[in-house]
Design a protein around this motif. Structure first.
Motif, mmCIF file in Angstrom:
data_model
loop_
_atom_site.group_PDB
_atom_site.id
_atom_site.type_symbol
_atom_site.label_atom_id
_atom_site.label_comp_id
_atom_site.label_asym_id
_atom_site.label_seq_id
_atom_site.Cartn_x
_atom_site.Cartn_y
_atom_site.Cartn_z
ATOM 1 N N THR A 36 0.881 -0.951 0.157
ATOM 2 C CA THR A 36 0.187 0.195 0.093
ATOM 3 C C THR A 36 1.032 1.277 -0.003
ATOM 4 O O THR A 36 0.811 2.081 -0.705
ATOM 5 C CB THR A 36 -0.933 0.053 1.236
ATOM 6 N N ALA A 48 -3.540 -13.297 -4.341
ATOM 7 C CA ALA A 48 -4.650 -12.413 -3.590
ATOM 8 C C ALA A 48 -5.570 -12.139 -4.591
ATOM 9 O O ALA A 48 -5.538 -12.282 -5.900
ATOM 10 C CB ALA A 48 -4.093 -11.144 -3.194
ATOM 11 N N ASN A 49 -6.812 -12.081 -4.357
ATOM 12 C CA ASN A 49 -8.318 -11.696 -5.240
ATOM 13 C C ASN A 49 -8.417 -10.187 -5.048
ATOM 14 O O ASN A 49 -7.964 -9.739 -4.168
ATOM 15 C CB ASN A 49 -9.457 -12.417 -4.630
ATOM 16 N N HIS A 63 -0.002 -8.954 -3.997
ATOM 17 C CA HIS A 63 0.175 -9.905 -2.869
ATOM 18 C C HIS A 63 -0.017 -11.404 -3.483
ATOM 19 O O HIS A 63 -0.866 -11.491 -4.478
ATOM 20 C CB HIS A 63 -0.622 -9.902 -1.755
ATOM 21 N N THR A 84 -3.247 -2.992 -5.248
ATOM 22 C CA THR A 84 -2.656 -3.348 -4.192
ATOM 23 C C THR A 84 -2.848 -4.851 -3.744
ATOM 24 O O THR A 84 -1.804 -5.307 -3.247
ATOM 25 C CB THR A 84 -3.190 -2.527 -2.851
ATOM 26 N N ARG A 85 -4.063 -5.102 -3.869
ATOM 27 C CA ARG A 85 -4.278 -6.545 -3.419
ATOM 28 C C ARG A 85 -3.595 -7.574 -4.520
ATOM 29 O O ARG A 85 -3.211 -8.708 -3.977
ATOM 30 C CB ARG A 85 -5.941 -6.778 -3.522
#
Length: 213
Positions: free
Chosen positions: A23, A86-87, A83, A79-80
């Motif tokens: 983030t 990530a969804n 990772h 941002t998600r």
């Protein structure tokens, strides 16, 4: 070398990854992305001549709100997706609301306008160039944002690339609003969205190559 020894060797000196790193890294890249898009817009196209009077209207701020809201959703999604595994999650809702809103407003305006004015409300004066102008202005943001995402750990590279591309395109559209004279929601809902979508497609294609780590 046995497996246990290899694991111990790889874990030597490792430290926990600080929470919120993605983030902060993406947030840090945003001012530079915005500045690059605005500077390129100013050099290539220039500010609209009636900007001060346009900024005194609510319609101008409604136009600006469209890419700003999409940028917030794309930032959340990117941002998600930075990772592993990530969804996108609720970012889809954040992305869909402003687009749906401007489509509804555009449809209402066109439906209630005199028949002879409907085409001009949709096409404006710059429909042929608008999406490609946004694509051009996205280049600085695309470069900055992709560097930030690559420095993290995305694993769904096409989707992460599309999200980063959409973020780049929305940043470019924010800058483009200060040049573009079009003031019809029917125009923004088609040609602005198309321009941002073009950058997202480029990001999806480039993601597997540029975001590989």
């Amino acid at each position: 070398m046995r497996t246990e020894e290899l694991v111990n060797l790889l874990s030597t000196g490792s430290e926990p990854v600080e929470r919120g790193q993605s983030t902060r890294r993406l947030a840090t890249s945003m001012p530079l992305a915005l500045f690059g898009a605005y500077l390129l817009m100013h050099i290539v196209f220039g500010l609209r001549h009636d900007l001060s009077s346009a900024m005194a209207t609510g319609l101008f701020w409604a136009k600006l709100a469209l890419p700003v809201c999409i940028a917030l959703g794309a930032l959340l999604a990117t941002t998600r997706l930075s990772h592993p595994g990530a969804n996108v999650g609720s970012a889809w809702l954040v992305l869909s609301l402003p687009v749906t809103g401007v489509w509804l407003a555009g449809a209402l305006i066109v439906a209630t306008a005199p028949e002879q004015d409907r085409v001009s409300l949709i096409l404006g004066m710059s429909w042929r160039s608008c999406p490609f102008n946004i694509l051009l202005l996205s280049v600085p943001a695309f470069f900055v944002i992709f560097i930030a995402v690559k420095s993290l750990a995305p694993t769904r590279l096409s989707l992460a690339g599309a999200s980063a591309g959409l973020l780049s395109g929305s940043v470019a559209t924010i800058a483009y609003c200060f040049h573009c004279p079009e003031m019809s929601p029917a125009f923004w809902g088609i040609w602005y969205v198309l321009g941002m979508s073009l950058v997202a497609v480029v990001g999806a294609i480039a993601g597997p190559r540029l975001l590989r780590w």
